[in-house]
Scaffold this motif. Structure first.
Motif, mmCIF file in Angstrom:
data_model
loop_
_atom_site.group_PDB
_atom_site.id
_atom_site.type_symbol
_atom_site.label_atom_id
_atom_site.label_comp_id
_atom_site.label_asym_id
_atom_site.label_seq_id
_atom_site.Cartn_x
_atom_site.Cartn_y
_atom_site.Cartn_z
ATOM 1 N N ARG A 48 -1.448 8.143 2.322
ATOM 2 C CA ARG A 48 -2.391 7.942 1.225
ATOM 3 C C ARG A 48 -3.516 8.971 1.243
ATOM 4 N NH1 ARG A 48 -4.050 2.299 2.294
ATOM 5 N NH2 ARG A 48 -4.688 2.009 0.148
ATOM 6 N N VAL A 49 -3.801 9.544 2.425
ATOM 7 C CA VAL A 49 -4.856 10.568 2.458
ATOM 8 C C VAL A 49 -4.251 11.977 2.505
ATOM 9 C CG1 VAL A 49 -6.488 8.996 3.591
ATOM 10 C CG2 VAL A 49 -5.116 10.546 4.984
ATOM 11 N N GLY A 50 -2.935 12.049 2.410
ATOM 12 C CA GLY A 50 -2.285 13.367 2.373
ATOM 13 C C GLY A 50 -2.119 14.025 3.728
ATOM 14 N N ARG A 51 -2.217 13.209 4.804
ATOM 15 C CA ARG A 51 -1.983 13.764 6.139
ATOM 16 C C ARG A 51 -0.467 13.713 6.378
ATOM 17 N NH1 ARG A 51 -6.495 11.000 9.144
ATOM 18 N NH2 ARG A 51 -5.042 9.294 9.337
ATOM 19 N N THR A 52 0.248 14.592 5.728
ATOM 20 C CA THR A 52 1.706 14.492 5.709
ATOM 21 C C THR A 52 2.323 15.844 6.067
ATOM 22 O OG1 THR A 52 1.687 15.068 3.374
ATOM 23 C CG2 THR A 52 1.718 12.723 3.886
ATOM 24 N N CYS B 269 -0.695 0.001 9.458
ATOM 25 C CA CYS B 269 -1.362 1.170 8.865
ATOM 26 C C CYS B 269 -0.467 1.915 7.866
ATOM 27 C CB CYS B 269 -1.767 2.112 9.992
ATOM 28 S SG CYS B 269 -2.536 3.613 9.399
ATOM 29 N N THR B 270 -1.109 2.431 6.823
ATOM 30 C CA THR B 270 -0.395 3.236 5.810
ATOM 31 C C THR B 270 -1.212 4.487 5.456
ATOM 32 O OG1 THR B 270 -1.497 1.960 4.068
ATOM 33 C CG2 THR B 270 0.685 1.210 4.702
ATOM 34 N N THR B 271 -2.156 4.828 6.318
ATOM 35 C CA THR B 271 -3.182 5.797 5.943
ATOM 36 C C THR B 271 -2.656 7.198 5.623
ATOM 37 O OG1 THR B 271 -4.657 4.621 7.421
ATOM 38 C CG2 THR B 271 -5.398 6.760 6.629
ATOM 39 N N GLU C 277 -14.785 -6.817 3.139
ATOM 40 C CA GLU C 277 -14.148 -5.577 2.635
ATOM 41 C C GLU C 277 -12.723 -5.482 3.167
ATOM 42 O OE1 GLU C 277 -15.972 -1.649 2.434
ATOM 43 O OE2 GLU C 277 -17.886 -2.648 2.840
ATOM 44 N N ARG C 278 -11.873 -4.733 2.490
ATOM 45 C CA ARG C 278 -10.494 -4.597 2.921
ATOM 46 C C ARG C 278 -10.039 -3.151 2.803
ATOM 47 N NH1 ARG C 278 -11.385 -8.359 5.212
ATOM 48 N NH2 ARG C 278 -10.484 -10.445 5.153
ATOM 49 N N ASP C 279 -8.903 -2.863 3.417
ATOM 50 C CA ASP C 279 -8.246 -1.568 3.306
ATOM 51 C C ASP C 279 -9.151 -0.426 3.802
ATOM 52 O OD1 ASP C 279 -6.214 0.160 2.788
ATOM 53 O OD2 ASP C 279 -6.414 0.149 0.605
ATOM 54 N N LEU C 280 -9.653 -0.578 5.011
ATOM 55 C CA LEU C 280 -10.509 0.461 5.601
ATOM 56 C C LEU C 280 -9.689 1.251 6.622
ATOM 57 C CD1 LEU C 280 -13.663 -1.773 6.110
ATOM 58 C CD2 LEU C 280 -13.142 -0.226 4.217
ATOM 59 N N TYR C 281 -9.958 2.526 6.696
ATOM 60 C CA TYR C 281 -9.133 3.359 7.598
ATOM 61 C C TYR C 281 -9.822 4.666 7.952
ATOM 62 C CZ TYR C 281 -7.999 4.945 2.864
ATOM 63 O OH TYR C 281 -8.093 5.356 1.564
ATOM 64 N N PHE C 282 -9.200 5.369 8.897
ATOM 65 C CA PHE C 282 -9.667 6.698 9.309
ATOM 66 C C PHE C 282 -8.686 7.751 8.839
ATOM 67 C CE2 PHE C 282 -11.816 3.938 12.223
ATOM 68 C CZ PHE C 282 -13.046 4.533 12.394
ATOM 69 N N ARG D 63 0.802 -1.230 0.000
ATOM 70 C CA ARG D 63 0.000 0.000 0.000
ATOM 71 C C ARG D 63 0.832 1.276 0.000
ATOM 72 N NH1 ARG D 63 -4.391 -2.361 4.285
ATOM 73 N NH2 ARG D 63 -5.321 -3.832 2.815
ATOM 74 N N ILE D 64 2.036 1.200 0.551
ATOM 75 C CA ILE D 64 2.890 2.395 0.464
ATOM 76 C C ILE D 64 4.347 1.965 0.277
ATOM 77 C CG2 ILE D 64 3.306 2.733 2.960
ATOM 78 C CD1 ILE D 64 2.637 5.598 0.475
ATOM 79 N N VAL D 65 5.034 2.719 -0.561
ATOM 80 C CA VAL D 65 6.439 2.446 -0.847
ATOM 81 C C VAL D 65 7.266 3.650 -0.392
ATOM 82 C CG1 VAL D 65 8.137 1.986 -2.664
ATOM 83 C CG2 VAL D 65 5.830 1.038 -2.857
ATOM 84 N N HIS D 66 8.187 3.408 0.512
ATOM 85 C CA HIS D 66 9.147 4.435 0.909
ATOM 86 C C HIS D 66 10.487 4.110 0.238
ATOM 87 C CE1 HIS D 66 6.124 5.644 3.652
ATOM 88 N NE2 HIS D 66 6.427 4.859 4.658
ATOM 89 N N VAL D 67 11.372 5.095 0.211
ATOM 90 C CA VAL D 67 12.647 4.873 -0.478
ATOM 91 C C VAL D 67 13.815 5.392 0.365
ATOM 92 C CG1 VAL D 67 14.042 5.724 -2.417
ATOM 93 C CG2 VAL D 67 11.783 4.786 -2.856
ATOM 94 N N ASN D 68 14.854 4.562 0.473
ATOM 95 C CA ASN D 68 16.136 5.003 1.035
ATOM 96 C C ASN D 68 17.161 4.884 -0.085
ATOM 97 O OD1 ASN D 68 18.799 4.938 2.190
ATOM 98 N ND2 ASN D 68 17.915 4.502 4.185
#
Ligand code: SAM
Ligand code: SF4
Length: 452
Positions: free
Chosen positions: A371-375, A366-368, A447-452, A153-158
């Motif tokens: 993905r929702v732009g809370r960054t 969690c990867t939320t 259902e899958r991939d549910l989040y707040f 669901r999310i890819v980080h990079v080093n």
């Protein structure tokens, strides 16, 4: 200047540690709004075991106040171990003829990521050496292949530091956190341990997070490689780096990693120049937590299971698990001639999750936020205001529930379900409680991939 190293040396020289002084700093720190560098200099200088204990206890409390009980899990995925740099401590350095070289194709990267997804991981950190033959285009191909072809669901990079246009492309490919460790902020030591290759350039490296933020990365990961130089200096410098980012861009470092030097294949150093004890390691985690409380504090499998377990209660928020440090490491068994360094915690993901539960924590996949732009700035401010705890706890519950339904639990089901029920019972916010009950029901219905 990004980090004023002369000031750090002065602060460390002038640091005074008294019981009253430490108690006063910890009292302020307990509010979870962070500390200044002078406070961190005093805390990092604590030697008295009783004061260390108080420090770690406060760090654990602040972590729980801001992020709940959750501890986030991820895995590194090594793309390529070709490298043109000469870092004396790293098995991938160009002069090391004993390490076999390999660059995974994007298809092979997908196979590795699928193996990780089957284990239950949702978050991966792609790691790579520095070689113009496997450049930005290659990294982007790998990132996109993982998103397109796996359930990650999310890819980080080093990856090695880059210029702004390259970082913009990396961001556009969907990378969450861009991570580069300064290794050491002590310029003379930096020069000694990086004798050749592009990495010789201290300034190009330390400035990369400014470039990353200019390129649109709200979330960046920093760290120093413990063991190269005095940890008190490098820890304070890491914190100063985060403060610099906050002052200039309004966001603290999203993560602060604490890699500690591990012997690599044909280590080109006589020994670890500045060994760091486990007790000091714990102290560093706690000081990071209290000084920059919004940052994720990341502890890798360079550390032992016992130490990692103890850090769950004293400020760590992210653990890697089941890690392999070689390209293709997840798809093969047995001796590995491709690895960067040997890890120190060989437990599977589910074993690490179980130990988190045993320590009173809550494993989270969690990867939320990414993905929702809370960054970036928003994440820093929301966390500081205490608004993230309820989301973190609820999302940990949802991802654990999903894990229990879909992944290997190897005899841990009962204790994990108990932890899940307890965590659900602890949710205080009535609106979240109600919505969570609905989402849990939906997960039960498939259902899958549910989040707040
Ligand atoms: N090549 C890129 C770079 O150097 O920034 C990124 C990948 S490098 C494999 C990731 C990190 O591994 C380095 O930044 C360094 O902190 C860490 N590392 C290298 N050798 C190590 C060792 N022997 N023990 C522990 N960590 C090590
Ligand atoms: Fe290459 Fe990074 Fe290893 Fe240095 S730490 S030799 S740059 S892979």
């Amino acid at each position: 200047m990004i980090v004023d190293t002369a000031r750090i040396e002065r602060l460390l020289k002038e640091a005074v540690v008294t019981e009253e002084g430490v108690a006063e700093i910890l009292q302020r720190a307990s509010e979870g709004r962070g500390l200044v560098l002078e406070d961190a200099a005093a805390l990092i200088s604590i030697e008295d075991p009783r004061l260390r204990k108080m420090l770690c206890k406060t760090a654990g409390e602040v972590k729980e106040k801001l992020f709940g009980k959750r501890v986030v899990l991820f895995a590194p995925l090594y793309l390529s171990n070709y490298c043109t740099n000469g870092c004396l401590y790293c098995g991938f350095r160009s002069s090391n003829r004993t390490v076999s070289r390999k660059a995974l194709t994007p298809e092979e990267v997908v196979a590795e990521a699928r193996t990780l997804v089957a284990m239950g991981f949702k978050r991966v950190l792609l790691v790579t050496g520095e070689d113009p033959r496997w450049d930005l285009g290659y990294i982007i191909d790998c990132v996109q292949a993982v998103y397109r072809n796996t359930g990650m669901r999310i890819v980080h990079v080093n990856a090695p530091p880059m210029d702004v246009p390259s970082l913009k492309k990396l961001k556009a490919a969907g990378v969450g956190v861009f991570q580069v460790f300064q290794e050491t902020y002590h310029r003379p030591t930096y020069g000694r341990v990086h004798p050749s290759g592009k990495k010789k350039d201290y300034d190009f490296r330390i400035e990369v997070m400014d470039r990353a933020m200019e390129a649109g990365f709200g979330d960046v990961g920093i760290g120093s490689l413990l063991g190269l130089y005095d940890f008190r200096f490098d820890s304070l410098a890491t914190l100063a780096h985060s403060f610099h980012l906050y002052e200039k861009f309004g966001a603290q470092a999203h993560t602060v990693s604490i890699p500690r030097l591990r012997p690599a294949a044909h280590f080109a150093m006589n020994d670890v120049p500045y060994p760091v004890s486990d007790e000091d390691f714990k102290k560093i985690v706690a000081v990071y937590r209290l000084t920059v409380p919004t940052a994720g504090v990341v502890v890798s499998t360079r550390e032992s299971a016992g130490l990692r377990n103890s850090l769950i209660r004293s400020g760590a928020t992210q653990l890697s698990a089941a890690s392999r440090t070689s390209p293709g490491g997840y798809s093969k068994d047995g001796t590995d001639t491709l690895e960067q360094f040997s890890t120190n915690d060989h437990r599977t993901l589910v074993e690490v999750m179980k130990s988190i539960v045993d320590e009173g924590g809550l494993p989270s996949l969690c990867t939320t936020c990414y993905r929702v732009g809370r960054t970036g700035r928003e994440f820093t401010e929301k966390t500081k205001a205490g608004e993230m705890e309820k989301f973190c706890q609820a999302n940990a519950i949802l991802t654990l529930k999903e894990y229990l339904a879909d992944c290997p639990v190897n005899g841990t089901k009962e204790s994990m379900e108990k932890a899940l029920s307890k965590a659900i019972g602890e949710i205080k916010d009535p609106a979240i409680k109600k919505a969570l009950a609905e989402k849990l029901k939906a997960l039960d219905a498939g259902e899958r991939d549910l989040y707040f």
